[in-house]
Motif scaffolding. Structure first.
Motif, mmCIF file in Angstrom:
data_model
loop_
_atom_site.group_PDB
_atom_site.id
_atom_site.type_symbol
_atom_site.label_atom_id
_atom_site.label_comp_id
_atom_site.label_asym_id
_atom_site.label_seq_id
_atom_site.Cartn_x
_atom_site.Cartn_y
_atom_site.Cartn_z
ATOM 1 N N ILE A 1 -53.614 6.480 32.139
ATOM 2 C CA ILE A 1 -53.520 6.357 30.683
ATOM 3 C C ILE A 1 -54.923 6.504 30.105
ATOM 4 C CG2 ILE A 1 -52.739 4.933 28.753
ATOM 5 C CD1 ILE A 1 -51.057 3.351 30.764
ATOM 6 N N VAL A 2 -55.048 7.323 29.055
ATOM 7 C CA VAL A 2 -56.347 7.593 28.429
ATOM 8 C C VAL A 2 -56.278 7.169 26.967
ATOM 9 C CG1 VAL A 2 -58.004 9.387 27.798
ATOM 10 C CG2 VAL A 2 -56.840 9.491 30.007
ATOM 11 N N GLY A 3 -57.315 6.525 26.463
ATOM 12 C CA GLY A 3 -57.379 6.130 25.067
ATOM 13 C C GLY A 3 -58.377 6.960 24.289
ATOM 14 N N TYR A 4 -57.979 7.387 23.086
ATOM 15 C CA TYR A 4 -58.880 8.175 22.221
ATOM 16 C C TYR A 4 -58.313 8.201 20.808
ATOM 17 C CZ TYR A 4 -61.259 12.230 20.197
ATOM 18 O OH TYR A 4 -61.977 13.064 19.377
ATOM 19 N N ASP A 5 -59.171 8.003 19.816
ATOM 20 C CA ASP A 5 -58.809 8.178 18.405
ATOM 21 C C ASP A 5 -57.575 7.352 18.032
ATOM 22 O OD1 ASP A 5 -59.180 9.226 15.847
ATOM 23 O OD2 ASP A 5 -57.860 10.941 16.224
ATOM 24 N N ASN A 6 -57.566 6.083 18.445
ATOM 25 C CA ASN A 6 -56.481 5.148 18.136
ATOM 26 C C ASN A 6 -55.134 5.558 18.708
ATOM 27 O OD1 ASN A 6 -58.096 3.314 16.589
ATOM 28 N ND2 ASN A 6 -58.058 4.809 14.922
ATOM 29 N N LYS A 7 -55.180 6.317 19.792
ATOM 30 C CA LYS A 7 -53.955 6.715 20.488
ATOM 31 C C LYS A 7 -54.154 6.538 21.988
ATOM 32 C CE LYS A 7 -52.866 10.435 17.185
ATOM 33 N NZ LYS A 7 -52.757 11.914 17.044
ATOM 34 N N ALA A 38 -57.431 14.399 30.484
ATOM 35 C CA ALA A 38 -58.781 14.160 29.965
ATOM 36 C C ALA A 38 -58.830 14.600 28.511
ATOM 37 C CB ALA A 38 -59.835 14.913 30.783
ATOM 38 N N ILE A 39 -59.717 13.989 27.739
ATOM 39 C CA ILE A 39 -59.943 14.389 26.347
ATOM 40 C C ILE A 39 -61.241 15.189 26.298
ATOM 41 C CG2 ILE A 39 -60.232 13.608 23.966
ATOM 42 C CD1 ILE A 39 -57.510 12.927 25.173
ATOM 43 N N ILE A 40 -61.162 16.398 25.745
ATOM 44 C CA ILE A 40 -62.319 17.277 25.673
ATOM 45 C C ILE A 40 -62.455 17.786 24.255
ATOM 46 C CG2 ILE A 40 -63.393 19.374 26.536
ATOM 47 C CD1 ILE A 40 -62.035 18.994 29.138
ATOM 48 N N ASP A 41 -63.524 17.331 23.591
ATOM 49 C CA ASP A 41 -63.809 17.755 22.216
ATOM 50 C C ASP A 41 -62.604 17.516 21.303
ATOM 51 O OD1 ASP A 41 -65.672 18.761 20.361
ATOM 52 O OD2 ASP A 41 -64.786 20.769 20.455
ATOM 53 N N GLY A 42 -61.892 16.400 21.516
ATOM 54 C CA GLY A 42 -60.749 16.042 20.684
ATOM 55 C C GLY A 42 -59.430 16.634 21.115
ATOM 56 N N TYR A 70 -49.440 5.985 19.314
ATOM 57 C CA TYR A 70 -50.412 5.166 18.596
ATOM 58 C C TYR A 70 -50.570 3.832 19.315
ATOM 59 C CZ TYR A 70 -49.939 8.582 14.842
ATOM 60 O OH TYR A 70 -49.920 9.743 14.124
ATOM 61 N N ILE A 71 -51.673 3.148 19.048
ATOM 62 C CA ILE A 71 -51.944 1.913 19.783
ATOM 63 C C ILE A 71 -51.038 0.757 19.354
ATOM 64 C CG2 ILE A 71 -54.311 2.478 20.396
ATOM 65 C CD1 ILE A 71 -55.212 0.732 18.047
ATOM 66 N N ASN A 72 -50.175 0.980 18.341
ATOM 67 C CA ASN A 72 -49.169 -0.036 18.009
ATOM 68 C C ASN A 72 -47.851 0.206 18.751
ATOM 69 O OD1 ASN A 72 -48.060 2.135 16.675
ATOM 70 N ND2 ASN A 72 -48.233 1.266 14.622
ATOM 71 N N GLY A 73 -47.835 1.220 19.626
ATOM 72 C CA GLY A 73 -46.663 1.485 20.442
ATOM 73 C C GLY A 73 -45.677 2.478 19.867
ATOM 74 N N THR A 74 -45.965 3.066 18.698
ATOM 75 C CA THR A 74 -45.070 4.065 18.118
ATOM 76 C C THR A 74 -45.484 5.465 18.562
ATOM 77 O OG1 THR A 74 -46.403 4.240 16.100
ATOM 78 C CG2 THR A 74 -44.611 2.632 16.102
ATOM 79 N N ALA A 75 -44.494 6.343 18.665
ATOM 80 C CA ALA A 75 -44.737 7.692 19.179
ATOM 81 C C ALA A 75 -45.497 8.533 18.167
ATOM 82 C CB ALA A 75 -43.418 8.360 19.528
ATOM 83 N N SER A 76 -46.419 9.352 18.659
ATOM 84 C CA SER A 76 -47.114 10.336 17.840
ATOM 85 C C SER A 76 -46.541 11.718 18.114
ATOM 86 C CB SER A 76 -48.619 10.322 18.115
ATOM 87 O OG SER A 76 -49.276 11.331 17.373
ATOM 88 N N ASP A 103 -59.274 -0.714 22.498
ATOM 89 C CA ASP A 103 -59.095 -1.263 21.154
ATOM 90 C C ASP A 103 -58.464 -2.654 21.184
ATOM 91 O OD1 ASP A 103 -59.484 -1.165 18.443
ATOM 92 O OD2 ASP A 103 -57.579 -0.179 18.020
ATOM 93 N N ASN A 104 -59.053 -3.532 21.984
ATOM 94 C CA ASN A 104 -58.623 -4.939 22.085
ATOM 95 C C ASN A 104 -57.236 -5.113 22.693
ATOM 96 O OD1 ASN A 104 -61.058 -5.893 20.838
ATOM 97 N ND2 ASN A 104 -60.182 -5.324 18.851
#
Length: 324
Positions: free
Chosen positions: A106-112, A144-148, A125-131, A72-73
């Motif tokens: 590090i794995v990226g998925y769904d803006n995280k 790994a990400i599997i089916d979300g 989150y991709i802005n650096g805040t914890a989810s 995501d850039n």
């Protein structure tokens, strides 16, 4: 060039050296490609160089870099004390968070972004805040990400499935399956090695019919799904099985090839499978298992990617660009 345009899927079949990029410091991370560049982490920081000409675009000093991701850039990297996001075009800082002890890629998925460490799996989150973060029973070694859902392979051999609901997460499954390799996913199935077996599991934890498959006492180091089957890189060979667990072919590496002992890499694309070994690269024809060997004159061999129609291999303090 965007991230998606980098990975064309076509690598050289008869590789020759196009150029060698010297980082002058030991390479410690994976390779990634985006925006016409190749990115690599070393003991002294992150380097970005032009994928066509091998000229340095930028360098950012850091303690030893463990993992890189373009998502995501952002170029996101982890070192011994921080996880940071920088501009992939200039290397300028965007955000940084204190974190030590990362143990996975590090794995990226769904803006995280997702990663493991300190017996926990984390989502930011991709802005650096914890989810969210969740404690698991062993140190995560692969994500790994599997089916979300998030799947983690742990040092104790467990396979953990984590379901996400916004800022919350819950462990759906924590099952001892003897996982001992990187995990790879296709659809709702995870593929991995466990002990002396090639294995496959659905996200509900049930074993795929036809698996596990005995592989004669060898360890599995890496796994990659392909069009009609899945490849397992073993200590001294390659094993190719259908998605129903039927062996398609297998072979042992010749004596001039040194067995895997640590870092490995496996790519299947365009009818060929590329595999890294201690002293070089095997390019294997998927249809008939015939292969060619390319010796790599630098060590240790760390990682490879295929991007922009070239094959890039990280070894020692060099990244070798192969064309054809």
């Amino acid at each position: 060039n965007s991230f998606g345009e980098a990975y064309t899927g076509y690598g050289p079949l008869f590789p020759f050296v196009s150029f060698v990029y010297n980082t002058s410091s030991q390479i410690t991370s994976n390779l990634v490609a985006a925006y016409g560049n190749i990115y690599v982490g070393t003991v002294s920081g992150v380097f970005a160089f032009n994928a066509t000409y091998g000229s340095t675009v930028w360098h950012r000093s850091s303690t030893p870099v463990q993992s890189l991701l373009v998502y995501d850039n952002l170029l996101i990297f982890a070192n011994s004390t921080n996880i940071s996001a920088v501009s992939p075009l200039s290397g300028s800082s965007l955000w940084s968070l204190k974190f030590s002890g990362i143990s996975t890629q590090i794995v990226g998925y769904d803006n995280k972004i997702f990663f493991g460490g300190n017996d926990e799996v984390y989502a930011y989150y991709i802005n650096g805040t914890a989810s969210w973060s969740l404690n698991v029973k062993g140190e995560p070694e692969s994500i790994a990400i599997i089916d979300g859902d998030v799947m983690a392979a742990e040092s104790n051999g467990n396979l953990t499935i984590i379901g996400q609901q916004g800022k919350n997460a819950i462990i759906l499954l924590d099952k001892p399956v003897g996982v001992s390799s990187q995990i790879a996913s296709k659809g709702i199935v995870a593929y991995f090695g466990g002990g002396s077996y090639a294995n496959a599991s659905y996200i509900n934890g049930s074993v795929v019919s036809g698996f596990p498959i005995s592989i004669s006492g060898q360890a599995v180091y890496n796994v990659v799904p392909y069009r009609s089957g899945v490849f397992y890189q073993l200590t001294t060979g390659l094993f190719y099985a259908s998605y129903s667990g039927r062996q398609i072919w297998s072979f042992s590496i010749p004596s001039l090839v040194s067995p895997v002992s640590g870092a490995s890499s496996l790519i299947a694309t365009n009818g060929f499978v590329y595999s890294l070994w201690q002293n070089g690269l095997l390019i294997t024809n998927i249809s008939n298992s015939q292969f060619a060997f390319v010796e790599i004159p630098y060590s240790p061999i760390r990682d490879m990617i295929i991007a922009y129609g070239r094959l890039y291999i990280a070894a020692g303090d060099m990244v070798i660009a192969y064309g054809s």
